[in-house]
Write an enzyme that holds these catalytic residues in place. Structure first.
Site, PDB file in Angstrom:
ATOM      1  N   HIS A 108      19.184  42.504 -12.462  1.00  0.00           N
ATOM      2  CA  HIS A 108      18.549  42.023 -11.228  1.00  0.00           C
ATOM      3  C   HIS A 108      17.245  41.278 -11.506  1.00  0.00           C
ATOM      4  O   HIS A 108      16.427  41.096 -10.605  1.00  0.00           O
ATOM      5  CB  HIS A 108      18.305  43.181 -10.253  1.00  0.00           C
ATOM      6  CG  HIS A 108      19.567  43.730  -9.655  1.00  0.00           C
ATOM      7  ND1 HIS A 108      19.633  44.908  -8.955  1.00  0.00           N
ATOM      8  CD2 HIS A 108      20.840  43.241  -9.655  1.00  0.00           C
ATOM      9  CE1 HIS A 108      20.880  45.133  -8.546  1.00  0.00           C
ATOM     10  NE2 HIS A 108      21.632  44.141  -8.974  1.00  0.00           N
ATOM     11  N   CYS A 116      10.540  28.810 -10.998  1.00  0.00           N
ATOM     12  CA  CYS A 116      10.283  27.688 -10.094  1.00  0.00           C
ATOM     13  C   CYS A 116      11.559  27.451  -9.280  1.00  0.00           C
ATOM     14  O   CYS A 116      12.633  27.250  -9.847  1.00  0.00           O
ATOM     15  CB  CYS A 116       9.917  26.443 -10.896  1.00  0.00           C
ATOM     16  SG  CYS A 116       9.811  24.968  -9.865  1.00  0.00           S
TER      17      CYS A 116
END
Ligand code: OAD
Length: 241
Positions: A108, A116
């Site tokens: 995860h 970004c």
């Protein structure tokens, strides 16, 4: 020689609970206080990036203060004793396993990494996420998000994890409710492939009955003796450790 690790371990928020990091679905858990649709989905980020950054900045602040506990240290010891035989797959976005000396696949993602949203470049970052910061790779501002997997996104390292689940002889589910997929299906998958599967958790979960064995208690107390037992079992396996 084996085709992969003898033991696959899946960990969840319960592993880090005694380090002071909150779990998600228990009383007072993060998802009882925050709507995950607002703070843990790409749509939520598109709607209100500041709300999402504030949520993860608070979690980064908690993590900066947290320390590994005896459960993290026990898993690190097991990996050291049985090199190459123990794969740790974690749903946790904290770095407490690494700080204890273990290596883990963060399916995860990782809280101390910033991605970004425009160019997908990822960088290590323990500070606050801000709207003003420009991405060092593409120069765009406004795209800083944590490098964590949100609902609706694909978990990381799936091909490696799937391969390990098909070949392991032991599987352990530690401190996870099993409520989130695909991780919630790993135990059943490993069992179908022939592994002996065990659950270590403070309480029973919705998937407890599928396990061959369940061990109840706080992770910091039940992990050290279990690790000792596993060291013995893995050492007696045809491949040794
Ligand atoms: P949950 O909050 O769903 O479950 C935490 C589990 O830890 C529960 O089964 C508790 O009984 C157990 N637990 C709590 N304290 C413990 C302790 N001291 N020792 C042992 N067990 C303890 O958290 P996860 O299963 O990790 O995903 O949740 C899975 C995913 O759901 C997370 O990775 C996160 C969340 O939404 C994303 O954000 C994508």
């Amino acid at each position: 020689m084996t085709d992969g690790p003898d033991l696959v371990i899946l960990t969840g928020a319960g592993l880090s609970a005694e380090s002071g990091l909150g779990t998600f679905r228990e009383k007072d858990g993060l998802w009882t206080r925050h709507d995950l649709n607002d703070v843990a989905t790409p749509e939520g980020f598109a709607r209100d990036p500041e709300l999402v950054r504030d949520f993860y900045n608070a979690r980064r602040a908690n993590l900066r203060e947290a320390e590994p506990n005896d459960a993290h240290r026990a898993l690190a010891r097991l990996q050291r004793t049985c090199p190459g035989q123990v794969m740790i797959v974690t749903q946790n976005v904290d770095d407490l396993l690494e700080r204890a000396g273990a290596e883990a696949l963060h399916m995860h993602g990782e809280l101390f990494k910033t991605r970004c949203a425009f160019c997908e470049a990822v960088r290590a970052d323990k500070g606050d996420l801000t709207a003003a910061e420009a991405c060092p790779s593409c120069g765009e501002a406004g795209g800083a998000r944590p490098d964590v997997v949100w609902f609706g996104e694909i978990p990381m390292f799936m091909p490696q994890i799937e391969a390990a689940l098909e070949h392991c002889r032991f599987f352990a589910s530690i401190g996870t409710s099993g409520a989130v997929w695909p991780a919630g299906g790993f135990a059943a998958q490993a069992r179908r492939a022939g592994a002996r599967i065990v659950e270590l958790n403070l309480e029973a979960t919705e998937i407890s009955e599928i396990f061959h064995e369940t061990i109840r208690g706080p992770a910091s107390e039940i992990l050290p003796p279990w690790v000792e037992e596993m060291e013995g079992r893995l050492a007696r396996s045809p491949w040794g450790c």
